[in-house]
Design an enzyme around this catalytic site. Structure first.
Site, PDB file in Angstrom:
ATOM      1  N   ALA A  64       0.737  -1.145   0.070  1.00 28.07           N
ATOM      2  CA  ALA A  64      -0.121  -0.064   0.059  1.00 28.07           C
ATOM      3  C   ALA A  64       0.868   1.251   0.008  1.00 28.07           C
ATOM      4  CB  ALA A  64      -0.885  -0.008   1.153  1.00 28.07           C
ATOM      5  N   ASP A  65       0.391   2.485  -0.419  1.00 30.20           N
ATOM      6  CA  ASP A  65       1.159   3.535  -0.489  1.00 30.20           C
ATOM      7  C   ASP A  65       1.688   4.041   0.602  1.00 30.20           C
ATOM      8  OD1 ASP A  65      -1.341   4.137   0.478  1.00 30.20           O
ATOM      9  OD2 ASP A  65      -1.666   6.108  -0.910  1.00 30.20           O
ATOM     10  N   SER A  66       0.949   3.883   1.893  1.00 32.60           N
ATOM     11  CA  SER A  66       1.584   4.312   3.070  1.00 32.60           C
ATOM     12  C   SER A  66       2.422   3.336   3.592  1.00 32.60           C
ATOM     13  CB  SER A  66       0.276   4.418   4.141  1.00 32.60           C
ATOM     14  OG  SER A  66      -0.568   3.204   4.172  1.00 32.60           O
ATOM     15  N   ALA A  67       2.371   2.145   3.287  1.00 32.15           N
ATOM     16  CA  ALA A  67       3.139   1.054   3.930  1.00 32.15           C
ATOM     17  C   ALA A  67       4.490   1.252   3.134  1.00 32.15           C
ATOM     18  CB  ALA A  67       2.839  -0.464   3.338  1.00 32.15           C
ATOM     19  N   GLN A 106       5.645   4.157   1.922  1.00 33.79           N
ATOM     20  CA  GLN A 106       5.996   5.607   2.383  1.00 33.79           C
ATOM     21  C   GLN A 106       6.919   5.221   3.703  1.00 33.79           C
ATOM     22  OE1 GLN A 106       4.416   8.466   5.385  1.00 33.79           O
ATOM     23  NE2 GLN A 106       3.146   8.442   3.536  1.00 33.79           N
TER      24      GLN A 106
END
Length: 282
Positions: free
Chosen positions: A26-29, A31
């Site tokens: 995921a994008d936040s992971a 990041q």
């Protein structure tokens, strides 16, 4: 490694057949991984168009009122909890383009905000221009400037917008504390908003934590590259890649003595402001 580009995918994408495919995240992971946050003591803050606060843990935490999101980290055995606000850098963009209508760069606006003392001369900004997701699951939440006077100018408004976003994120962090996600010793900030010195200082004072930037500037892309490097065998784990390649800038923004108490008083007004504006909104 999860496969290779097929002939069918080549026709649809133009990629080279046989190119190796690695699982990302995921994008936040990504990041978190690109920021080198692979342990529990570092809080992550991202201020892009929207804004997020993320905390890593060895067990999954969740909010019984479903105001937070919980995901698997890219590092096996770790989880992260996220508060995602719909309002971040978009609020300053709105102020710059639609209200001040200035051609000044964001860097110049940040410098302007530094000319005003913390608290913006009593001006309080509620950042809910896009509705809100966390800490209030409310698409009808609305923003406001509270306490405007003839003594306020552009600098006060710019700083107030930054402070409003920071205080909203602090309310999100309070959800973490209530859930038992505690023990954070520092914060790493990323996204377009991380370039503002005054914003970093505001966050340091509001959270009472030293706020670092890393030398990485495209954090999520870097995290995805780390996953590919692991798949290729260049590193054994995403943790090893992050710890080997991500460096923090040497000097963080550190909390200034006495500032946290001032912001605590402002936060009481801030929390009441949401309810007041919600009541007035038809």
């Amino acid at each position: 490694m999860v496969g290779k580009v097929t002939a069918e995918a080549v026709r649809e994408t133009g990629l080279v057949e046989g190119t190796l495919l690695a699982a990302g995240g995921a994008d936040s992971a990504m990041q978190l991984t690109g920021n080198g946050i692979v342990e529990e003591e570092t809080l992550c803050c991202n201020i892009g168009t929207a804004s997020q606060i993320l905390a890593v843990s060895k067990v999954p935490f969740y909010d019984r009122k479903l105001r937070t999101q919980t995901f698997c980290h890219s590092v096996p055995g770790l989880w992260y909890t996220q508060c995602g606000s719909l309002n971040g850098g978009n609020t300053l963009g709105w102020l710059k383009k639609d209200i001040l209508r200035t051609e000044d760069s964001y860097e110049k606006l940040s410098d302007l905000a530094e000319t005003v003392e913390l608290g913006s001369g009593g001006l309080l900004f509620l950042p809910y221009l896009a509705g809100e997701r966390t800490p209030y699951e409310d698409p009808y939440a609305r923003g406001a400037f509270l306490g405007l006077s003839l003594g306020h100018g552009q600098a006060h408004m710019v700083r107030s917008v930054m402070e409003g976003v920071a205080m909203n994120l602090r309310q999100c962090y309070d959800l973490f504390l209530d859930m038992g996600l505690v023990g954070h010793k520092s914060m790493v900030i990323s996204g377009g908003g991380s370039g503002s010195r005054v914003r970093r200082q505001i966050l340091a004072d509001v959270f009472s934590l030293p706020v670092y930037r890393t030398t990485v500037r495209e954090e999520a892309c870097t995290g995805a590259a780390f996953m590919a490097a692991v798949a290729l065998g260049w590193f054994s784990t995403a943790r090893e890649a992050a710890e080997s390649l991500v460096k923090r800038e040497e000097e963080p923004a550190r909390p200034i003595e006495g500032h946290w108490e001032i912001y605590e008083e402002m936060r009481e007004r801030f929390a009441g402001g949401y309810e007041a504006v919600r009541f007035l909104n038809p």
